[in-house]
Design a protein around this motif. Structure first.
Motif, mmCIF file in Angstrom:
data_model
loop_
_atom_site.group_PDB
_atom_site.id
_atom_site.type_symbol
_atom_site.label_atom_id
_atom_site.label_comp_id
_atom_site.label_asym_id
_atom_site.label_seq_id
_atom_site.Cartn_x
_atom_site.Cartn_y
_atom_site.Cartn_z
ATOM 1 N N LEU A 143 36.372 42.505 34.587
ATOM 2 C CA LEU A 143 37.424 41.823 35.341
ATOM 3 C C LEU A 143 36.863 41.258 36.639
ATOM 4 O O LEU A 143 35.850 41.734 37.158
ATOM 5 N N PRO A 144 37.519 40.250 37.212
ATOM 6 C CA PRO A 144 37.174 39.839 38.568
ATOM 7 C C PRO A 144 37.437 41.004 39.532
ATOM 8 O O PRO A 144 38.092 41.987 39.168
ATOM 9 N N PRO A 145 36.952 40.931 40.766
ATOM 10 C CA PRO A 145 37.251 41.981 41.748
ATOM 11 C C PRO A 145 38.760 42.217 41.833
ATOM 12 O O PRO A 145 39.542 41.269 41.885
ATOM 13 N N VAL A 146 39.158 43.493 41.852
ATOM 14 C CA VAL A 146 40.572 43.852 41.711
ATOM 15 C C VAL A 146 41.165 44.347 43.021
ATOM 16 O O VAL A 146 40.558 45.159 43.732
ATOM 17 N N PHE A 161 45.492 33.705 48.971
ATOM 18 C CA PHE A 161 44.232 33.346 48.307
ATOM 19 C C PHE A 161 44.223 31.873 47.914
ATOM 20 O O PHE A 161 43.207 31.176 48.094
ATOM 21 N N GLN A 162 45.340 31.387 47.390
ATOM 22 C CA GLN A 162 45.392 29.978 47.006
ATOM 23 C C GLN A 162 45.249 29.075 48.223
ATOM 24 O O GLN A 162 44.538 28.065 48.175
ATOM 25 N N LYS A 180 40.629 31.268 43.608
ATOM 26 C CA LYS A 180 41.361 31.336 42.347
ATOM 27 C C LYS A 180 41.742 32.793 42.084
ATOM 28 O O LYS A 180 40.872 33.668 42.002
ATOM 29 N N ALA A 181 43.052 33.044 41.948
ATOM 30 C CA ALA A 181 43.535 34.415 41.768
ATOM 31 C C ALA A 181 44.254 34.563 40.433
ATOM 32 O O ALA A 181 45.110 33.749 40.091
ATOM 33 N N TYR A 210 38.647 34.545 31.494
ATOM 34 C CA TYR A 210 38.847 33.401 32.383
ATOM 35 C C TYR A 210 38.328 33.752 33.777
ATOM 36 O O TYR A 210 38.814 34.699 34.397
ATOM 37 N N PRO A 211 37.352 33.006 34.296
ATOM 38 C CA PRO A 211 36.780 33.328 35.613
ATOM 39 C C PRO A 211 37.828 33.184 36.727
ATOM 40 O O PRO A 211 38.712 32.327 36.670
ATOM 41 N N ALA A 212 37.721 34.035 37.729
ATOM 42 C CA ALA A 212 38.555 33.953 38.929
ATOM 43 C C ALA A 212 37.848 34.700 40.043
ATOM 44 O O ALA A 212 36.903 35.470 39.805
ATOM 45 N N ASP A 213 38.303 34.471 41.256
ATOM 46 C CA ASP A 213 37.705 35.138 42.410
ATOM 47 C C ASP A 213 38.271 36.536 42.625
ATOM 48 O O ASP A 213 37.600 37.395 43.194
ATOM 49 N N VAL A 214 39.499 36.760 42.172
ATOM 50 C CA VAL A 214 40.148 38.047 42.422
ATOM 51 C C VAL A 214 41.258 38.242 41.394
ATOM 52 O O VAL A 214 41.820 37.275 40.874
ATOM 53 N N LEU A 215 41.548 39.502 41.067
ATOM 54 C CA LEU A 215 42.670 39.871 40.207
ATOM 55 C C LEU A 215 43.611 40.747 41.022
ATOM 56 O O LEU A 215 43.214 41.803 41.524
#
Length: 439
Positions: A44-47, A67-68, A73-74, A134-139
């Protein structure tokens, strides 16, 4: 070929039948299924992991907006949904498509091979598969129920944990004291992780502090390491580094100051990693936040049209005593117009505890059985409880629309608040033809 939306509905229906209980807190079934799926929770992306009784969804909404606004990208995971299941899984700012949802649901169904597992567990596994693809900066990951044994708590140590206000709710599953419930919520705090702690009663905070100390984590608590309060500019945030004056949060209600302050505390704690978070993007994120059914004013739609133009129609999904107390703080500011309530609730909640704080602010309440919800409190029973806690004019109606028509005949210039359940809020949004925003 079956349409994607029909595929989703079909598999969701099958997944609901895999376990005789709606709630059965355990991590074993979840871990076994994730092993069969090659452990997507490890990719997962950083949570940012969020628990608490009230305000979890608002905190996630604020953080997503921040974040947006900062150019990141969250992903977000929330529950329950209001209108469509896709609301639970947001990938980089957009609800998962029907095609993608059908694919991950079918994948987890095949991997599970009919084994007993709760609906929340298997759909959380599906969300983890989607988030890992799906890539993202944070979850931004919201706990479903409790924390320690919640299906989301199989993740490795997160980047940050957050615990919103804890109050009595779900006592059958979490314990019948505030300390016991706080202990379950605090179970998401893991070794070496920082926990941002929203406003808490002393009994809850002491348990959270004890958990943090026992695993070598740092707890940064509201009223101790940081504070947030209303000010002429909107929101005043203070910590050991300094003071920030920020605009009034975009979500309505006195309790949103605390939720927004908790989001600011989280964002500032993360700023070393996410360096594009600035005072400007914090302000923009707080202003532009969207979160349906949290003191949301309905402006247009068939239900709105049932009231005179001079009336206001509001919707809130709060459903426990803590939410009732938070709503009451907002209603103190609503003395300029008569207030009418329409309420529906789930039978696992505490109707008396929710309604009692609201009683001083409204004489008239109409109660409904939530449509197509097996666990709804019957409208006539809810009306009897409302009478018992002091509402002068309490009666049940067959539908929200009936309640609005009745109120319309006698409520020129009034405010009408529909509240008591997220499930009711979802039905209202659907009937009013204003589903939650896609992003």
């Amino acid at each position: 070929m079956t349409e994607p939306v029909e595929r989703c509905q079909d598999v969701l229906k099958r997944l609901q039948a895999l376990h005789p209980k709606v709630i059965d807190l355990s991590l074993g079934r979840m871990q076994a299924l994730l092993d069969k799926l090659d452990n997507p929770e490890r990719s997962l992306p950083p949570v940012v992991h969020v628990a608490g009784t009230n305000g979890k969804g608002s905190l996630v909404a604020y953080l997503k907006s921040i974040f947006q606004a900062s150019g990141y990208k969250a992903h977000t995971y929330i529950s329950p949904h209001l209108v469509r299941f896709n609301e639970r899984i947001v990938l980089g700012g957009n609800q998962i498509t029907d095609d993608a949802l059908a694919a991950v649901l079918e994948r987890v169904e095949t991997a599970n091979a009919g084994a007993p597992i709760t609906f929340f567990e298997i759909t959380t596994a599906a969300a983890f598969v989607a988030f890992s693809q799906y890539p993202a900066d944070v979850l931004l990951l919201e706990v479903g129920l409790g924390g320690r044994l919640d299906a989301t708590n199989v993740i490795p140590p997160p980047l940050l944990t957050a615990i919103t206000p804890v109050s009595l709710d779900h006592q059958y599953y979490l314990g019948d004291t505030l300390a016991a419930i706080a202990g379950e919520k605090a179970g998401i705090i893991k070794e070496g992780c920082t926990a941002i702690v929203g406003p808490q009663l002393p009994e809850a905070l002491s348990v959270i502090d004890l958990r943090a100390a026992s695993v070598g984590a740092t707890a940064l608590a509201c009223g101790r390491e940081w504070t947030a309060g209303a000010c002429p500019e909107g929101l005043k945030y203070q910590d050991a580094i300094g003071t920030l004056l920020l605009p009034k949060p975009g979500l309505f209600g006195a309790h949103q100051i605390a939720n927004a302050g908790t989001a600011v505390a989280c964002a500032l704690q993360l700023r070393k990693r996410f360096q594009k978070i600035t005072a400007v993007s914090l302000a923009q994120g707080l202003r532009k936040v969207e979160h349906p059914a949290r003191m949301q004013r309905l402006i247009t739609g068939p239900l709105v049209d049932l009231l005179p133009d001079t009336c206001e129609l509001w919707l809130d999904g709060g459903h426990n005593p803590g939410a009732g107390e938070a709503l009451a703080e907002t209603l103190k500011e609503w003395r300029d117009r008569p207030l009418f309530l329409i309420v529906g609730m789930i039978d696992s909640k505490d109707p008396r505890g929710f309604l009692s704080p609201l009683q001083p602010f409204a004489k008239t309440i109409r109660t409904v059985t939530i449509p197509d919800e097996a666990n709804s409190v019957a409208g006539d029973r809810l009306a009897a409880i409302a009478q018992d806690v002091g509402f002068a004019d309490a009666a049940s109606v067959d539908a929200v629309s009936e309640g609005l028509r009745e109120i319309a005949d006698r409520a020129l210039g009034a405010r009408v608040l529909i509240c008591g359940s997220l499930y009711l809020a979802g039905r209202v949004l659907a009937e009013n033809r204003c589903p939650p925003p896609i992003s």
